[in-house]
Design a protein around this motif. Structure first.
Motif, PDB file in Angstrom:
ATOM      1  N   ARG A 161      70.160   9.167   5.651  1.00  0.00           N
ATOM      2  CA  ARG A 161      68.940   9.245   4.946  1.00  0.00           C
ATOM      3  C   ARG A 161      68.590  10.927   4.394  1.00  0.00           C
ATOM      4  O   ARG A 161      67.661  11.524   4.693  1.00  0.00           O
ATOM      5  CB  ARG A 161      67.686   8.857   5.840  1.00  0.00           C
ATOM      6  CG  ARG A 161      66.557   8.580   4.816  1.00  0.00           C
ATOM      7  CD  ARG A 161      65.481   7.683   5.463  1.00  0.00           C
ATOM      8  NE  ARG A 161      64.935   8.280   6.606  1.00  0.00           N
ATOM      9  CZ  ARG A 161      63.856   7.630   7.444  1.00  0.00           C
ATOM     10  NH1 ARG A 161      63.420   6.687   6.954  1.00  0.00           N
ATOM     11  NH2 ARG A 161      63.149   8.060   8.354  1.00  0.00           N
ATOM     12  N   ASN A 163      67.904  13.384   1.943  1.00  0.00           N
ATOM     13  CA  ASN A 163      67.202  13.485   0.755  1.00  0.00           C
ATOM     14  C   ASN A 163      66.752  14.918   0.303  1.00  0.00           C
ATOM     15  O   ASN A 163      66.929  15.809   1.155  1.00  0.00           O
ATOM     16  CB  ASN A 163      66.120  12.343   0.847  1.00  0.00           C
ATOM     17  CG  ASN A 163      65.060  12.742   2.103  1.00  0.00           C
ATOM     18  OD1 ASN A 163      64.984  14.036   2.344  1.00  0.00           O
ATOM     19  ND2 ASN A 163      64.938  11.600   2.811  1.00  0.00           N
ATOM     20  N   TRP A 269      58.432  14.639  -0.137  1.00  0.00           N
ATOM     21  CA  TRP A 269      59.671  13.797   0.144  1.00  0.00           C
ATOM     22  C   TRP A 269      59.555  12.671  -0.565  1.00  0.00           C
ATOM     23  O   TRP A 269      58.438  12.048  -0.961  1.00  0.00           O
ATOM     24  CB  TRP A 269      59.723  13.771   1.693  1.00  0.00           C
ATOM     25  CG  TRP A 269      59.899  14.918   2.220  1.00  0.00           C
ATOM     26  CD1 TRP A 269      59.286  15.636   2.897  1.00  0.00           C
ATOM     27  CD2 TRP A 269      61.109  15.972   2.406  1.00  0.00           C
ATOM     28  NE1 TRP A 269      59.394  16.849   3.648  1.00  0.00           N
ATOM     29  CE2 TRP A 269      60.632  17.071   3.008  1.00  0.00           C
ATOM     30  CE3 TRP A 269      62.418  15.919   1.822  1.00  0.00           C
ATOM     31  CZ2 TRP A 269      61.451  18.340   3.436  1.00  0.00           C
ATOM     32  CZ3 TRP A 269      63.077  16.965   1.914  1.00  0.00           C
ATOM     33  CH2 TRP A 269      62.907  18.058   2.604  1.00  0.00           C
TER      34      TRP A 269
END
Length: 306
Positions: A161, A163, A269
């Motif tokens: 994940r 990012n 985010w």
């Protein structure tokens, strides 16, 4: 330092764990194999317990992946959605007890160094690490390893994940997102007191500041360099237009401030995207744009993963 208590696993059990890891890597975050734990039903039936910090919408997507894994392997996976702090405290408690339930855990980056002694090295129990390494930015891979006995490098974590932050802006007040530092400063002057950064004293402040340093071509580990000084001077000028509450802003408070119209833009985010969609604020009036803006007269420098 807590000593790990190894627990026996069949080859099929370890293979299943690693087959489980790889599809999640494709989803993008940080996934770890916990060194202590006690999956299974006590009668030899393998079971994987996976603790992760997830929003409800994310949990539903993970369950879809895990259900497919169970369908293919016959091995059930118990997904435990809790906060990062709870995951850390649970792993530490299981390490002290020498037994527990967790097999796989997800933690935030600041917790990686302190959790290293409690992690099971992945070398030798999974395949495809080198292929994965070739596909991941070098900066992201640096935090996954640590020296082992004799100085040999051990792989303790897998990138999962990965990012980057994005700019979240109010399209009714900013028809176009600022694309350069000059445009960002102009937008701030036009909306004085309505610019948001996560300025609470926690790691989120670093996540907001470092992209400006990278965009200037600087290295945060060289704070006296001309590039870092350029970035900090720009942020000092920009700070004149911050909302007065920025010192309290973290991920959720700054998003709430924008929802209430107190600010016109901030950096956050990807988790905010489904939240804004659920509130019918995205794609209008809220919009999302690349989080790092270019300094004047310079090309964009590569960012760095979270």
């Amino acid at each position: 330092m807590h000593r790990r208590q190894e627990r026996p696993r069949s080859a099929r059990g370890w293979h299943a764990v690693m087959r489980f890891v790889r599809p999640l890597v494709a989803q993008a975050a940080l996934l770890w194999v916990a060194a202590c734990g006690g999956g299974g039903d006590g009668a030899g039936q393998p079971e994987i317990t996976f603790a992760a910090s997830l929003l409800p919408a994310e949990q539903a997507k993970y369950n879809t992946i895990l259900d497919e894994f169970t369908r293919q392997t016959g091995i059930p996976v118990k997904l435990v959605a809790v906060q990062y702090a709870q995951i850390r405290s649970s792993v530490e408690a299981e390490a002290r007890a020498g037994r527990g339930k967790l097999d796989l855990v997800e933690l935030d980056l600041p917790q990686l160094p302190v959790m290293r002694p409690l992690m099971q090295p992945l070398d030798g129990i999974t395949s495809g690490i080198e292929a994965l390494r070739d596909a991941v930015a070098e900066g992201a891979w640096e935090v996954t390893t640590a020296p082992g006995a004799g100085g040999a490098e051990r792989t303790l974590y897998l990138p999962h994940r990965l990012n980057w932050q994005a700019m979240v802006y109010d399209s009714e007040k900013l028809p176009e997102p600022p694309g350069t530092w000059e445009e960002l400063l102009a937008a701030a002057r036009a909306h004085a007191g309505a610019i948001g950064l996560k300025c609470a004293r926690y790691e989120g402040l670093i996540c907001d500041v470092f992209p400006f340093i990278w965009q200037a071509g600087g290295d945060p580990l060289r704070p006296d360099s001309a590039e870092v000084v350029q970035a900090i001077e720009f942020l000092r000028e920009l700070s004149a237009y911050f909302n007065p509450a920025v010192r309290s802003y973290q991920e959720t408070p700054v998003l709430e401030a924008q929802r209430l119209g107190e600010i016109v833009l901030h950096f956050n985010w990807p988790f905010v995207v489904p939240l804004l969609r659920e509130q019918q604020l995205l794609p209008s009036p809220m919009k999302v744009a690349p989080g790092a803006v270019r300094p004047p007269c310079q090309g964009a420098a590569p960012g760095a993963p979270s």
